[in-house]
Design an enzyme around this catalytic site. Structure first.
Site, PDB file in Angstrom:
ATOM      1  N   SER A 151       9.639  19.614  -0.040  1.00  0.00           N
ATOM      2  CA  SER A 151       9.458  18.919   1.379  1.00  0.00           C
ATOM      3  C   SER A 151       8.317  20.191   2.641  1.00  0.00           C
ATOM      4  O   SER A 151       7.579  21.159   2.106  1.00  0.00           O
ATOM      5  CB  SER A 151      10.725  18.655   1.991  1.00  0.00           C
ATOM      6  N   ASP A 208       6.679   7.889  -1.034  1.00  0.00           N
ATOM      7  CA  ASP A 208       7.888   8.693  -1.232  1.00  0.00           C
ATOM      8  C   ASP A 208       8.075   7.573   1.132  1.00  0.00           C
ATOM      9  O   ASP A 208       6.131   7.721   1.668  1.00  0.00           O
ATOM     10  CB  ASP A 208       7.803   9.849  -0.641  1.00  0.00           C
ATOM     11  N   HIS A 250      10.933  10.476  -1.537  1.00  0.00           N
ATOM     12  CA  HIS A 250      11.147  12.036  -1.529  1.00  0.00           C
ATOM     13  C   HIS A 250      12.288  12.437  -2.502  1.00  0.00           C
ATOM     14  O   HIS A 250      12.436  13.831  -2.663  1.00  0.00           O
ATOM     15  CB  HIS A 250      11.362  11.887   0.384  1.00  0.00           C
TER      16      HIS A 250
END
Length: 723
Positions: free
Chosen positions: A588, A663, A695
């Site tokens: 991330s 995602d 994600h």
């Protein structure tokens, strides 16, 4: 190698790290006390399926545990709606199965349990009553405070009904973009607000959010799966673009006497928090401006919706933002305990009769408000008063807060919740997986909830012989003044040999990763392979005060890169580190950082793994991105400088890109734009994409696949332990 084989041989593989039973031991969630304090309930995961949770109850009088709801026997296994799946992803519980939340009834005789999209009422005698049986999911199910009603969101409307009776919608069915009783995307994803309705304490009124996503731009999200692709027209408010239009209404439990709350003339605002006063005569609404530099607490009349500003909180310093918090409590006398960073650190204040009294002080931060015992005049909170690496529980008197009493022992990091005479405490350390226990108001343990002792039966015990303890230290940031904390776990090393480093980072604003708490089995598995595990908290991380976080303002991808570089340069001075074998890994924001670090310092790192990276901050959502970066319209230069796509041509070291192809948070377009740029410029790299994953790319089979892929990549590029 099977889990049984690894246990017998003491070999900690990735397959065993992610298998059941969890090597962390039992990991109870959502621990609560019944209204009368007799029963303790929690969600306990199974030995044969660490991600499935059942509801258990503990009778404090008899000392007996009972499974109240078996999620496998009761559940239908029906697939959840897309709305509920996405809400779970935003609550970071998308990997969990079975029961993930529940609520006690006001009389303490039953528990509301959502399971597989429907609602059940579980009695303490083992009886279970089904409340709903529909194809549509019931989102945010809630029992009213006095227990007379059950309420939930279904098909974009808020429904209510008497417990045991039929529920009905109390808000209108409007267009496809209009939803009642839900939290909008950015509230769920970035503001830690997952609900959009709030009952009054006496069940006579409900505050209900209405939002319209029509102004929000559409991202065509292709959830690419193994055997097909589902295309979703997702309303995604990217930085600098319109947010959902948010309103707040007040109404009776049947939807009658509906009035709109006056949120002010400016409509481009955030509805941050909504709370009722203890007597139900006032609604308090936190209104945050779009720039996130001003937070107004509105005082609202529940009958008319009329509002006035109760007080205003401003950003602590110029070029900073307001961090939202749930650490506040309205008291019976109309005063308020409030968390604020106004003096440069997160501290508690008492607001009464228009005056502020600072309750905690010092160059340390309060991390959570645990409870306020109004009868005894005691405030219990968690904080970093004894050092940033451990979180402890403290107590002060409301009348004289100068004396701070620590309730917990050094050597562990703690969390707590509770009220009145009882505290529910959790703790862990570098050598002890999470434990939890019931304590009295002074912190003395009354009984274990989960001792989780590392005894002969604990799943981690076969691997204790190779467990390596971390060491902690500080290095100077690139400014030469600021201390940065690091943790390091080394394998059993031979004199004269040099070892590769697996340098893990997040680096973004918020999470503190270096702490004296249980890190789990993954770092140990990596160390067992002969790698040094290393983490560093750069400027921008939480719990060090405003000045430590502020350097990220309109400068993401800058100071963090330089601070992590200082960590790399420190590692290269150590005689047991192979200076040519530093591998960096992040997910991330950490994945974004891998790209920026490789771009900024070619040759400094031997290889980099970038997981689900943001590559262009104009693609990310409003509330998170604009908090730190402003809008692309206001500061195009900052956005251009922070982006990772154009400079990807500077990457010369081996790089592995990983992303889930469904995602909905860091949308896959971030990676496809990077892939196209690097391919178009003939820049070599490797990638591993996961169809159907969001994600969170994780699971009992997928996680070992991903981690074995990462270390195959490192070995292929010469980042290997010494012979």
């Amino acid at each position: 190698m099977s889990a049984e084989d690894t246990a017998e041989n003491g070999v900690l593989t990735f397959e065993r790290v992610f298998a059941s039973p969890s090597l962390n031991g039992s990991s109870p969630r959502a621990t609560k006390l019944s209204p009368d304090g007799r029963y303790l309930t929690l969600l306990r995961n199974r030995e044969d399926d660490k991600d499935r949770y059942d509801l258990w109850g503990y009778d404090r009088e008899s000392g007996e545990w009972t499974m109240l709801v078996d999620s496998e026997k009761l559940g239908s296994g029906r697939e959840l709606s897309e709305d509920e799946k996405m809400q779970r992803e935003r609550a970071r519980v998308g990997n969990l199965k079975g029961i993930i939340t529940y609520q006690w009834s006001a009389d303490g005789k039953s528990v509301l349990v959502p399971l597989d999209g429907d609602l059940y009422l579980a009695g303490l005698d083992g009886t279970v009553t089904r409340l709903t049986d529909t194809e549509a999911s019931e989102l945010n199910p809630t029992l009213s405070p006095e227990g007379g009603y059950v309420s939930f969101v279904r098909d974009r409307q808020l429904w209510t009904g008497e417990v045991g009776g039929d529920a009905a919608p109390i808000t209108p069915k409007e267009g496809e973009t209009i939803r009642w009783g839900e939290a909008e995307f950015v509230a769920q994803e970035e503001m830690a607000r997952l609900t959009g309705f709030w009952w009054s304490p006496n069940d006579d009124r409900i505050a209900v959010e209405r939002f319209d996503e029509a102004p929000v731009g559409i991202v065509t999200r292709a959830a690419i799966g193994a055997t097909g692709t589902k295309v979703y027209e997702q309303r995604y408010p990217a930085a600098g673009t319109p947010n959902a239009e948010v309103q707040l209404f007040l109404m009776d439990p049947d939807g009658e006497n509906r009035v709109e709350v006056d949120l002010g003339a400016e409509k481009d605002i955030y509805l941050a928090r909504v709370d009722w006063a203890p007597d139900g005569k006032t609604v308090y609404v936190q209104r945050q401006n779009r720039e996130q530099t001003v937070l107004d607490m509105l005082k609202v009349d529940p009958a008319t919706g009329a509002s006035e500003v109760f007080f205003t909180e401003n950003a602590a310093v110029e070029d900073y933002w307001i961090n939202l918090s749930d650490d506040y409590k309205f008291l019976d006398d109309g005063s308020l305990i409030w968390w604020s960073e106004r003096d440069g650190f997160g501290h508690l204040y008492h607001f009464k009769d228009g005056d502020w009294t600072q309750m905690t002080k010092g160059e340390w931060g309060v991390t959570s408000l645990v409870s306020v015992d109004q009868d005894k005049g005691l405030i219990t909170f968690a904080g970093k008063r004894d050092g940033v690496l451990e979180t402890h529980i403290y107590q002060i008197a409301l009348s004289d807060p100068s004396k701070v009493v620590r309730l917990t022992d050094p050597g562990h990091s703690y969390g707590a919740k509770g009220s009145g005479e009882t505290l529910l405490l959790s703790r862990s350390s570098s050598s002890q997986p999470p434990q939890s226990y019931i304590a009295d108001a002074g912190g003395e343990r009354l009984t274990w909830i989960e001792e989780n002792a590392l005894d002969a039966d604990h799943p981690y015990t076969p691997y204790l012989a190779s467990h390596r303890m971390p060491t902690y230290g500080t290095i100077k940031a690139e400014d030469g003044k600021t201390d940065l904390y690091y943790s390091m776990i080394t394998p059993e090393m031979e004199p004269g040999k040099r070892y590769p480093v697996f340098f893990s980072h997040y680096s973004g604003p918020g999470p503190q990763v270096v702490a004296k708490s249980w890190e789990g089995a993954l770092p140990q598995a990596i160390v067992d392979m002969g790698y040094i595990w290393f983490e560093l908290d750069n400027r921008g991380a939480a719990n060090r005060g405003v000045k430590f976080e502020q350097p990220l303002y309109r400068a993401m991808g800058g100071v963090e890169v330089r601070d992590q570089k200082a960590g790399a340069e420190f590692l290269k001075t150590l005689d047991y580190v192979d200076p040519d074998k530093l591998a960096i890994y992040g997910w991330s924001y950490g994945g974004y950082m891998t790209l920026k670090q490789l771009q900024a310092d070619p040759g400094l790192y031997a290889a980099g793994i970038s997981g689900a990276p943001v590559t262009d901050w104009s693609l990310y959502d409003t509330h998170y991105t604009e908090r730190y970066m402003g809008t692309p319209q206001d500061d195009a230069e900052a956005y251009a400088k922070s982006a990772a796509i154009e400079d990807s041509v500077k990457i010369t070291d081996p790089m592995l890109l990983i992303h889930g192809m469904a995602d909905d948070n860091v949308v896959f377009e971030n990676s496809t734009a990077l892939i196209a740029k690097m391919q178009g410029e003939a820049v070599p790299f490797e990638m591993m994409l996961y169809p159907g994953y969001t994600h969170r790319v994780a699971g009992e089979k997928i996680s070992p696949h991903m981690w074995n892929t990462i270390f195959d990549f490192l070995q292929d590029n010469g980042v290997t332990p010494p012979e």
